[in-house]
Design a protein around this motif. Structure first.
Motif, PDB file in Angstrom:
ATOM      1  N   THR A   6      22.774  35.218  27.313  1.00  8.69           N
ATOM      2  CA  THR A   6      24.176  35.173  26.893  1.00  8.69           C
ATOM      3  C   THR A   6      24.494  36.397  26.047  1.00  8.69           C
ATOM      4  N   PHE A  43      26.956  39.666  26.892  1.00 10.78           N
ATOM      5  CA  PHE A  43      28.128  40.040  26.098  1.00 10.78           C
ATOM      6  C   PHE A  43      27.953  41.421  25.481  1.00 10.78           C
ATOM      7  N   ALA A  89      28.656  31.507  21.892  1.00  7.63           N
ATOM      8  CA  ALA A  89      29.070  31.824  23.254  1.00  7.63           C
ATOM      9  C   ALA A  89      30.575  31.660  23.400  1.00  7.63           C
ATOM     10  N   PHE A  90      31.115  30.622  22.763  1.00  6.28           N
ATOM     11  CA  PHE A  90      32.559  30.395  22.828  1.00  6.28           C
ATOM     12  C   PHE A  90      33.310  31.577  22.209  1.00  6.28           C
ATOM     13  N   ALA A 120      32.244  34.654  21.614  1.00  4.96           N
ATOM     14  CA  ALA A 120      32.061  35.900  22.352  1.00  4.96           C
ATOM     15  C   ALA A 120      32.866  35.888  23.636  1.00  4.96           C
ATOM     16  N   LEU A 121      32.938  34.707  24.278  1.00  4.48           N
ATOM     17  CA  LEU A 121      33.698  34.596  25.520  1.00  4.48           C
ATOM     18  C   LEU A 121      35.174  34.870  25.260  1.00  4.48           C
ATOM     19  N   LEU A 122      35.692  34.296  24.153  1.00  2.00           N
ATOM     20  CA  LEU A 122      37.102  34.522  23.835  1.00  2.00           C
ATOM     21  C   LEU A 122      37.364  35.995  23.551  1.00  2.00           C
ATOM     22  N   ALA A 132      35.697  38.575  24.600  1.00  2.00           N
ATOM     23  CA  ALA A 132      35.618  39.326  25.845  1.00  2.00           C
ATOM     24  C   ALA A 132      36.844  39.033  26.708  1.00  2.00           C
ATOM     25  N   GLY A 133      37.306  37.760  26.691  1.00  4.40           N
ATOM     26  CA  GLY A 133      38.474  37.398  27.483  1.00  4.40           C
ATOM     27  C   GLY A 133      39.716  38.151  27.024  1.00  4.40           C
TER      28      GLY A 133
END
Lengths: 127, 495
Positions: free
Chosen positions: B381, B385, B464-465, B467-469, B471-472
């Motif tokens: 993960t 990222f 992860a949440f 980092a995902l946001l 990156a999003g």
């Protein structure tokens, strides 16, 4: 020229003080001296600011004996700014002194270069 | 809807209140208060932005309804809520993503104080964006300095204490110069509110008197804020500061605090000096020169570094250089590029710090590249990222990094000011960026004999949440560029 300097003697004093503080801050390696230098710098600014707000033969802007004419009192704003500034510099000094105590307890010196060397060594030992 | 204009004041007061309350709460409660607060600030600014866009004009908010010379004012136009929205979003994600490290790095009885400092940083960022009074700005610059120093020194190892002393000294030097500049400007004009300062400065400039003190004020204020935001050659505190703080702090300090100062500087350039007077002073050339040097020196230092966090920190110095380069191109396009890059860097750098900390955790806390070999396989993960954010920093298409480099080049083309030089600097720095990030990514995915222990997925949910946001948002702003650019250019016109 000299007359001009004399007329602005307080501003000149403030500039000299600021320069002393600035030079000490950059050149001295001793942490305590750096903190003192910061205070000198701040004081220079406050001196300049206070002198801006002062008009001779007038009093502080607190109504006394019921006199409310504006001509009796000085401009209160610079004094207010100086007070705010003093609060800021007191708190900053307190934090810096706290940090200095912590550094001294750990490294037993106040010389920034020596502390830096020791921290570098510590890091190399870690890795 | 017109009730919305109260939101900035409410947000600031709420931040200060929450900071006070959090100081007596337990660790977990303080965290929830802080995150709830940041979320509320985010939503408030979103509503405010929508309201201002509907109204189509900026609003001056009188505190306590005291008019011009007596009262304090806030000013709300497009850019202020937009940047506060971005700042609170990044702060929230930093706190969320760095949660595990905050827990590991700090002693238990100190953890609630971390969130106190985060609330104070948020309040000062809000005030720096919204205030219309230059002295209020100074007070909150100092609050920002103290609270960000708190975020740094709360991790009690020897290096952070040393780093915070250095950080404090540089910051205080900067704010001392800024204060002196404000005092000189006050002595010339007798004003502290930005609109009246601007009017007085314009008339003084037109009359041709007091040129030297005016230039001194401009220089002092600009240099003060440059030192605080870490422009070359004042970037030497950066690697220590960002390198040894807990990752959430590194993200907040590099992504938000230094950006807050730059935003305030832009506000001063537009609202206090006025672009005409500022460009006539020639300060933008100085900013351009130091920005360009900063880009190259920062990138070269990053290339020479063999510690992953310090490398990212040096890369921050280079990114600050970009922003000042944009301001130095003189013209609205350059400023738009700089503003866009502020957003890019705020979205990218915290994500990089968080990912790097995760990767070095998998390698048993090692931060040297040679020990991190294969960490990307062990912690997929974080590895993924990190790679994505590195691409964004280099400026691959579909990311915000690409758009900001494109905007800098566009600004140089359109204005024709030092076009070749700007393009050369951009090209050189892109090559250097690619070199040091590609080297890192290759190391991370380099299989080696001693297998690293894979990181269990369960422990990473909140990271992860976050980092995902991040990156999003990065991809979102990198693909749907037009609306954001439209907002920025409209905002610069309304500034």
């Amino acid at each position: 020229m000299l007359q001009n300097l004399w007329d602005h003697r307080i501003a000149c004093a403030a500039v000299v003080l600021f320069a002393i503080g600035f030079a000490t801050l950059l050149l001295h390696r001793n942490l305590m001296k750096k903190i003192i230098a910061l205070n000198i710098m701040d004081t220079a600014t406050y001196l300049f600011l206070t002198s801006l707000g002062y008009i001779s033969n007038r009093t502080a802007s607190i109504i006394t004996d019921g006199v409310t004419e504006m001509e009796r009192y000085v401009n209160p704003l610079p004094a207010g700014l100086v007070l705010t500034g003093i609060v800021v510099s007191v708190s900053v000094t307190a934090v810096l002194l706290g940090l200095t105590i912590r550094l001294y307890q750990r490294y037993h010196t106040l010389n920034l270069d020596e502390i830096y060397m020791m921290a570098q060594q510590e890091q190399e030992e870690d890795t | 809807m017109s009730f919305c204009v109260n939101f900035p004041l409410f947000c600031v007061v709420a931040c200060l209140l929450c900071a006070v309350i959090s100081s007596v709460l337990k660790d977990k409660a303080a965290r929830l208060v802080s995150m709830g607060l940041t979320l509320a600030v985010l939503l408030c600014n979103l509503f405010l932005l929508i309201y201002i866009l509907q109204e189509g004009s900026s609003v001056t908010y009188l505190m306590g309804h005291y008019p011009h010379p007596w009262g304090n004012e806030l000013r709300i136009s497009i850019l202020e809520p937009l940047f506060c929205l971005a700042f609170s979003c990044v702060l929230l994600l930093c706190l969320l993503g760095g949660r595990k490290h905050i827990k590991d790095d700090l002693r238990e009885e100190k953890r609630n104080l971390y969130y106190v400092m985060a609330d104070l940083v948020l309040s000062s960022l809000l005030v720096l964006s919204y205030t219309n009074d230059i002295f209020t700005g100074y007070v909150f610059i100092e609050i920002c300095t103290l609270s960000s120093c708190g975020l740094l020194m709360i991790r009690q190892i020897g290096r952070t204490t040393l780093a915070s002393v250095r950080y404090m000294i540089f910051s205080l030097l900067g704010s001392g110069l800024f204060l002196l500049g404000v005092v000189v400007a006050y002595s010339l004009t007798g004003q502290l509110l930005m609109p009246s300062l601007k009017a007085s400065i314009a008339s003084i400039y037109a009359s041709g008197e007091y040129r030297t003190p005016l230039m001194a004020a401009i220089c002092l204020i600009t240099v003060g804020l440059c030192i605080k935001s870490g422009l070359f050659p004042f970037h030497f505190w950066m690697p220590d500061t960002y390198g040894c703080a807990t990752p959430a702090s590194s993200g907040i300090l590099s992504g938000l605090v230094s950006k807050g100062y730059i935003f305030f500087l832009l506000k001063i350039i537009f609202d206090v000096f006025g672009t005409e007077v500022f460009y006539a002073s020639g300060m933008q050339n100085v900013l351009y020169a130091f920005g360009a040097c900063g880009i190259v020196v920062g990138s070269v230092s990053a290339l020479r570094e063999n510690d992953i966090s310090r490398m990212i920190a040096y890369s921050s110095a280079a990114q600050i250089g970009y922003i000042y380069l944009g301001i130095g191109i003189s013209g609205n396009l350059g400023v738009i590029a700089a503003l866009y890059h502020i957003l890019t860097h705020a979205m990218t750098k915290p994500a990089l710090f968080l990912a790097a900390a995760r990767l070095s955790d998998t390698a048993g806390g090692a931060r040297r590249f040679k020990d991190l070999q294969g960490a990307g396989w062990a912690n997929r993960t974080a590895g993924a990222f990190f790679t994505f954010e590195a691409f964004s920093m280099i400026g691959l298409p579909l990311t915000m990094g690409f758009i900001s480099k494109y905007l800098f080049a566009l600004a140089a083309f359109r204005t024709g000011v030092r076009m070749i030089l700007t393009l050369v600097v951009l090209a050189v720095s892109t090559v250097l960026n690619t070199l040091y990030f590609a080297r890192t990514v290759i190391r991370l995915y380099n299989k080696q004999e001693t297998e690293l222990r894979p990181c269990p997925m369960k422990k990473q949910a909140s990271y992860a949440f976050a980092a995902l946001l991040l990156a999003g948002v990065n991809v979102g702003c990198g693909v749907f560029v037009r609306p954001l650019l439209h907002l920025l250019s409209k905002g610069v016109d309304l500034f």
